[in-house]
Design a protein around this motif. Sequence first.
Motif, PDB file in Angstrom:
ATOM      1  N   LYS A 182      25.277  33.784  62.674  1.00 37.46           N
ATOM      2  CA  LYS A 182      26.571  33.864  61.995  1.00 37.46           C
ATOM      3  C   LYS A 182      26.381  33.902  60.486  1.00 37.46           C
ATOM      4  O   LYS A 182      26.852  33.027  59.755  1.00 37.46           O
ATOM      5  CB  LYS A 182      27.471  32.708  62.409  1.00 37.46           C
ATOM      6  CG  LYS A 182      27.951  32.787  63.850  1.00 37.46           C
ATOM      7  CD  LYS A 182      29.026  31.751  64.147  1.00 37.46           C
ATOM      8  CE  LYS A 182      29.580  31.929  65.552  1.00 37.46           C
ATOM      9  NZ  LYS A 182      30.678  30.965  65.839  1.00 37.46           N
ATOM     10  N   ALA A 183      25.701  34.932  60.031  1.00 43.25           N
ATOM     11  CA  ALA A 183      25.541  35.124  58.590  1.00 43.25           C
ATOM     12  C   ALA A 183      26.829  35.678  57.995  1.00 43.25           C
ATOM     13  O   ALA A 183      27.731  36.113  58.716  1.00 43.25           O
ATOM     14  CB  ALA A 183      24.383  36.062  58.318  1.00 43.25           C
ATOM     15  N   LEU A 184      26.886  35.670  56.660  1.00 41.31           N
ATOM     16  CA  LEU A 184      27.979  36.266  55.907  1.00 41.31           C
ATOM     17  C   LEU A 184      27.395  37.290  54.948  1.00 41.31           C
ATOM     18  O   LEU A 184      26.240  37.177  54.528  1.00 41.31           O
ATOM     19  CB  LEU A 184      28.766  35.215  55.112  1.00 41.31           C
ATOM     20  CG  LEU A 184      29.795  34.362  55.864  1.00 41.31           C
ATOM     21  CD1 LEU A 184      29.136  33.373  56.810  1.00 41.31           C
ATOM     22  CD2 LEU A 184      30.680  33.605  54.859  1.00 41.31           C
ATOM     23  N   LEU A 185      28.207  38.283  54.600  1.00 53.46           N
ATOM     24  CA  LEU A 185      27.837  39.216  53.548  1.00 53.46           C
ATOM     25  C   LEU A 185      28.389  38.690  52.230  1.00 53.46           C
ATOM     26  O   LEU A 185      29.596  38.477  52.095  1.00 53.46           O
ATOM     27  CB  LEU A 185      28.393  40.606  53.830  1.00 53.46           C
ATOM     28  CG  LEU A 185      28.188  41.649  52.718  1.00 53.46           C
ATOM     29  CD1 LEU A 185      26.706  41.925  52.505  1.00 53.46           C
ATOM     30  CD2 LEU A 185      28.949  42.932  53.042  1.00 53.46           C
ATOM     31  N   TRP A 186      27.496  38.464  51.269  1.00 56.57           N
ATOM     32  CA  TRP A 186      27.871  37.886  49.979  1.00 56.57           C
ATOM     33  C   TRP A 186      27.694  38.903  48.857  1.00 56.57           C
ATOM     34  O   TRP A 186      26.782  39.739  48.882  1.00 56.57           O
ATOM     35  CB  TRP A 186      26.987  36.675  49.655  1.00 56.57           C
ATOM     36  CG  TRP A 186      27.221  35.475  50.519  1.00 56.57           C
ATOM     37  CD1 TRP A 186      26.760  35.270  51.773  1.00 56.57           C
ATOM     38  CD2 TRP A 186      27.964  34.317  50.160  1.00 56.57           C
ATOM     39  NE1 TRP A 186      27.165  34.043  52.245  1.00 56.57           N
ATOM     40  CE2 TRP A 186      27.916  33.432  51.267  1.00 56.57           C
ATOM     41  CE3 TRP A 186      28.672  33.926  49.015  1.00 56.57           C
ATOM     42  CZ2 TRP A 186      28.530  32.194  51.261  1.00 56.57           C
ATOM     43  CZ3 TRP A 186      29.287  32.689  49.007  1.00 56.57           C
ATOM     44  CH2 TRP A 186      29.220  31.834  50.116  1.00 56.57           C
ATOM     45  N   PHE A 187      28.568  38.794  47.841  1.00 57.08           N
ATOM     46  CA  PHE A 187      28.393  39.477  46.559  1.00 57.08           C
ATOM     47  C   PHE A 187      28.476  38.422  45.467  1.00 57.08           C
ATOM     48  O   PHE A 187      29.390  37.576  45.478  1.00 57.08           O
ATOM     49  CB  PHE A 187      29.483  40.528  46.328  1.00 57.08           C
ATOM     50  CG  PHE A 187      29.405  41.729  47.234  1.00 57.08           C
ATOM     51  CD1 PHE A 187      28.691  42.846  46.856  1.00 57.08           C
ATOM     52  CD2 PHE A 187      30.040  41.730  48.468  1.00 57.08           C
ATOM     53  CE1 PHE A 187      28.611  43.959  47.677  1.00 57.08           C
ATOM     54  CE2 PHE A 187      29.977  42.832  49.301  1.00 57.08           C
ATOM     55  CZ  PHE A 187      29.257  43.958  48.913  1.00 57.08           C
ATOM     56  N   ALA A 188      27.554  38.443  44.528  1.00 59.59           N
ATOM     57  CA  ALA A 188      27.577  37.483  43.427  1.00 59.59           C
ATOM     58  C   ALA A 188      27.095  38.177  42.158  1.00 59.59           C
ATOM     59  O   ALA A 188      26.214  39.052  42.203  1.00 59.59           O
ATOM     60  CB  ALA A 188      26.703  36.275  43.729  1.00 59.59           C
ATOM     61  N   ALA A 189      27.698  37.785  41.025  1.00 62.26           N
ATOM     62  CA  ALA A 189      27.352  38.384  39.735  1.00 62.26           C
ATOM     63  C   ALA A 189      26.544  37.403  38.887  1.00 62.26           C
ATOM     64  O   ALA A 189      26.651  36.186  39.045  1.00 62.26           O
ATOM     65  CB  ALA A 189      28.622  38.786  38.994  1.00 62.26           C
ATOM     66  N   THR A 190      25.745  37.966  37.976  1.00 60.90           N
ATOM     67  CA  THR A 190      24.995  37.111  37.035  1.00 60.90           C
ATOM     68  C   THR A 190      25.696  37.030  35.680  1.00 60.90           C
ATOM     69  O   THR A 190      25.188  36.364  34.773  1.00 60.90           O
ATOM     70  CB  THR A 190      23.577  37.664  36.841  1.00 60.90           C
ATOM     71  OG1 THR A 190      23.656  38.984  36.300  1.00 60.90           O
ATOM     72  CG2 THR A 190      22.816  37.695  38.155  1.00 60.90           C
ATOM     73  N   GLY A 191      26.816  37.714  35.552  1.00 56.57           N
ATOM     74  CA  GLY A 191      27.556  37.684  34.290  1.00 56.57           C
ATOM     75  C   GLY A 191      29.030  37.909  34.537  1.00 56.57           C
ATOM     76  O   GLY A 191      29.493  38.038  35.674  1.00 56.57           O
ATOM     77  N   LYS A 192      29.780  37.978  33.443  1.00 56.09           N
ATOM     78  CA  LYS A 192      31.224  38.132  33.538  1.00 56.09           C
ATOM     79  C   LYS A 192      31.597  39.607  33.730  1.00 56.09           C
ATOM     80  O   LYS A 192      30.861  40.511  33.358  1.00 56.09           O
ATOM     81  CB  LYS A 192      31.897  37.590  32.286  1.00 56.09           C
ATOM     82  CG  LYS A 192      31.741  36.091  32.091  1.00 56.09           C
ATOM     83  CD  LYS A 192      32.491  35.628  30.854  1.00 56.09           C
ATOM     84  CE  LYS A 192      32.372  34.112  30.667  1.00 56.09           C
ATOM     85  NZ  LYS A 192      33.128  33.644  29.472  1.00 56.09           N
ATOM     86  N   GLY A 193      32.816  39.781  34.290  1.00 56.42           N
ATOM     87  CA  GLY A 193      33.322  41.133  34.445  1.00 56.42           C
ATOM     88  C   GLY A 193      34.431  41.191  35.472  1.00 56.42           C
ATOM     89  O   GLY A 193      34.832  40.166  36.057  1.00 56.42           O
ATOM     90  N   LYS A 194      34.951  42.407  35.651  1.00 62.06           N
ATOM     91  CA  LYS A 194      36.018  42.619  36.636  1.00 62.06           C
ATOM     92  C   LYS A 194      35.742  43.943  37.335  1.00 62.06           C
ATOM     93  O   LYS A 194      35.608  44.996  36.699  1.00 62.06           O
ATOM     94  CB  LYS A 194      37.374  42.653  35.945  1.00 62.06           C
ATOM     95  CG  LYS A 194      38.555  42.801  36.908  1.00 62.06           C
ATOM     96  CD  LYS A 194      39.882  42.829  36.160  1.00 62.06           C
ATOM     97  CE  LYS A 194      40.199  41.454  35.591  1.00 62.06           C
ATOM     98  NZ  LYS A 194      41.572  41.423  34.985  1.00 62.06           N
ATOM     99  N   LEU A 195      35.640  43.866  38.650  1.00 59.14           N
ATOM    100  CA  LEU A 195      35.378  45.048  39.470  1.00 59.14           C
ATOM    101  C   LEU A 195      36.410  45.148  40.578  1.00 59.14           C
ATOM    102  O   LEU A 195      36.813  44.130  41.153  1.00 59.14           O
ATOM    103  CB  LEU A 195      33.985  44.990  40.095  1.00 59.14           C
ATOM    104  CG  LEU A 195      32.762  45.065  39.182  1.00 59.14           C
ATOM    105  CD1 LEU A 195      31.491  44.893  40.010  1.00 59.14           C
ATOM    106  CD2 LEU A 195      32.734  46.384  38.419  1.00 59.14           C
ATOM    107  N   ALA A 196      36.804  46.372  40.887  1.00 60.45           N
ATOM    108  CA  ALA A 196      37.634  46.640  42.065  1.00 60.45           C
ATOM    109  C   ALA A 196      36.733  47.206  43.159  1.00 60.45           C
ATOM    110  O   ALA A 196      35.870  48.053  42.890  1.00 60.45           O
ATOM    111  CB  ALA A 196      38.747  47.616  41.723  1.00 60.45           C
ATOM    112  N   PHE A 197      36.926  46.731  44.388  1.00 59.29           N
ATOM    113  CA  PHE A 197      36.119  47.146  45.526  1.00 59.29           C
ATOM    114  C   PHE A 197      37.010  47.773  46.603  1.00 59.29           C
ATOM    115  O   PHE A 197      38.160  47.384  46.777  1.00 59.29           O
ATOM    116  CB  PHE A 197      35.388  45.952  46.143  1.00 59.29           C
ATOM    117  CG  PHE A 197      34.337  45.335  45.278  1.00 59.29           C
ATOM    118  CD1 PHE A 197      33.012  45.691  45.425  1.00 59.29           C
ATOM    119  CD2 PHE A 197      34.675  44.384  44.312  1.00 59.29           C
ATOM    120  CE1 PHE A 197      32.028  45.111  44.636  1.00 59.29           C
ATOM    121  CE2 PHE A 197      33.705  43.799  43.514  1.00 59.29           C
ATOM    122  CZ  PHE A 197      32.376  44.160  43.672  1.00 59.29           C
ATOM    123  N   ASP A 198      36.439  48.712  47.339  1.00 59.01           N
ATOM    124  CA  ASP A 198      37.126  49.262  48.503  1.00 59.01           C
ATOM    125  C   ASP A 198      36.099  49.801  49.492  1.00 59.01           C
ATOM    126  O   ASP A 198      34.968  50.153  49.104  1.00 59.01           O
ATOM    127  CB  ASP A 198      38.108  50.363  48.104  1.00 59.01           C
ATOM    128  CG  ASP A 198      39.275  50.492  49.093  1.00 59.01           C
ATOM    129  OD1 ASP A 198      39.228  49.833  50.154  1.00 59.01           O
ATOM    130  OD2 ASP A 198      40.226  51.234  48.788  1.00 59.01           O
TER     131      ASP A 198
END
Length: 805
Positions: A182-198
């Motif tokens: 039961k893993a999860l898919l993760w996204f993590a940033a090393t800095g600041k910002g704003k992204l839109a995903f689809d």
Amino acid sequence: MKVRTIALSTLLLSSLGASAQVTVDVDAAQKGKAVSPMLYGIFYEDINHAADGGLYAELVRNRSFEDNDKAPEHWKAKGNASLQLISKGLLNKVQGKALEVTFNGDGDGFNNEGYWGIPAVQGRTYKLSFWAKGKLKGKLKAYLSCGCGTKVFASTEFEGKQFSNKWTKYEATLTSKTNHPKALLWFAATGKGKLAFDVVSLMPPTFNNRENGMRPELASMLYDLHPKFFRFPGGCFVEGQQSPDNAFRWERTIGPIEERPGHWNVNWGYRTTDGIGFHEYLQLAEDLGSKPLYVVNVGIWHGGFTPVDSIQPWIDETLNALEYANGPVTSKYGALRAKNGHPAPFNIEYLEIGNENNQPNPREQSDNYYKRFQLFRDAVLAKYPNMHIIGNVASWGTDDPTWDSDEKVELLDEHYYRTPNWFADNFRKYDTYNRQGPDIYVGEYAVTQGFGNVGNLNAALGEAVYMMGMENNSDIVKMASYAPIFANVNETRWRPDMIQFNATRALGTPSYYVQRMMANNVGTRIMAVTQNNPYKVNPDDIKVKPATCAVGVGTWGTNASFEEKALTLEEGATSQPVAKAEVKGTWKKEGNVVKQTSWEEGTVLLNNKLFTSDEYTYKVRARKDKGHEGFLVVFNYVDEDNYCWLNLGGWGNGQHAIEQVIDGSKAQIAMTPGRVEEGRWYDVELHVKGDSVYTSIDGKQIFAAKLKPSTFANFFSSATYDEASGEYIVKLVNTSTEATTARINLKNHKSSKGRVIRLTGEKGTSENTIEQLTNVVPTEEQVSPDADGVTLDIPANSLNIVRIK
């Protein structure tokens, strides 16, 4: 309490000991009609997460953020990140939402839980893709991890400078270095910002390595059935609900996944990405080596319809779909098929016009069906004169559906969801069908009463007997397919289903193995069989009422309260307390009242008295406290496989019934419309006299019925000849709880060698589970025929397929 009475099956086969055997005579010189080469196929419908979270290999749930208008379901923020759905500046016209993520510092991110977990498998490589736009300082890390996000199983990185204010597709591969269910898919940033995903996608390896393909182990289980045809996309899924837009509209399901809007699968209660679209259905049929059978909408959906004089757009939609599947690359839709990666035609040869749209009641998804059929048929045959056209007949409410029209039809689609008894009793159903046609396609059939939890051996054996009857009559029964196939164990809306699964495991029910055994041992010529049974029992002479039994109360997915008032036995009856009465559910005693507070199905609390009495009266006060059903009054209870109950307010609080279970097989003895009010006390009286049962509510009689002996316990045989292998295939089903022996006499043939493929279990109610996959699975062994045939031991509750060279 485990006290057995003499069950009907024991009575029927009590003489079949070592000194008696069944004889099955087959004359090798008398080869009959050809077996239909299209007899066994599969019927697929997106039900119970059969597609997303099932056969479709996609691991990200809510990948396009369309599942909920208010919140990004199945996605969660990490650290100080914030998630917001946006509806402006989107990827394209078909996407209604995207996810805007604000990263406020190092380590901020978000994750997706998948469909009840993403299985990380050591050494497995996953294809990650997503669309994004915006600005980010530092890097964006994508990885598989546990729920805490600290243990990295597989990862990849994207430089922040890769992102811009223009939607761009990003792709990478991740290879897992460990196993985690039961893993999860993760996204993590090393800095600041704003992204839109689809359209965030994570695909594992797929069946036949197809792009946008299928989960290998589930598709392989379909392949092992060697289906002659593949019926799609349903089922009720074809029709949809609420509006015509909710129907399956094939053009919205093809092309790149980001160009597919998806839609709510209203019939079965969840959203579908349409990741398995029209093209994928056709590709899967090809990969399975089966002919595609396409079911088309005739302008009817659950809750409404297009008037019959206005259905030309639906006809045009069907013709366009056929051009996509069958047209040359020079045609409009043939060219689109080639653009999508398949220049050669898929060649649809079978078309079903409507799904269950020919009921006598026009309010049941049925309006002017024969006229609709004629308009579709004529338009299709004008362009595709060799198309095999399948029509609908009544799918419920009758055991003998008919085509009540002069319109010409090649095949009729019959549907049967019944008990094991019904299927065994209908072994010879098709013997009397008119050989002048139309031919029959049994498009949906399964035991749906008395199947246990996920599907037991009794259910499978009943279906096996019915299939043998279809084989014997395959000059008229040309095609057949079990339904439905798939269920994710985490969200099952329909039971049973022949393949159950979670994110990491898949089980075949006994019904699945029957389908596999029968499909892989069909033969090509029907052989006449003469069976001699060394027993004859008149069911009317059998007493069903057990000598010793108990009574009690119960519920079905409902909370209820009970107060036992009296149990009166006949003069001379004996009784004794039981050391530990069987209990299922969560029961709480408050004074003289007991309350059942769980939402389990089939809860039972037995009276602590075990008695011997041919006549008795049981009085109970009962109240429904909460839930969709009423309550149960249990009687003639012997054990969990043999009992009866009075079911008040069953079937969604719409029916009263007396139900009887013998050797795990349930049947309705009597039914009448009825409901119970929540919060109201009812006085229930049940009087048993031998096999007669009288019941009343608040002094008013609702049933005067007689219990019926089960006709399930029996012995059945059939035979075919396989011209390719030169083998005689003899099928033997023992549906009783007693083992026996069988002698196959193969006349006019010198037997040399043989083998038997067998499916059996500890008892008829045996099942496989997601934890125990192999309780009931086929085995194979060699047998040693003599010159004239072979003698075999036949276990209780068994399907035996004997192949004699």
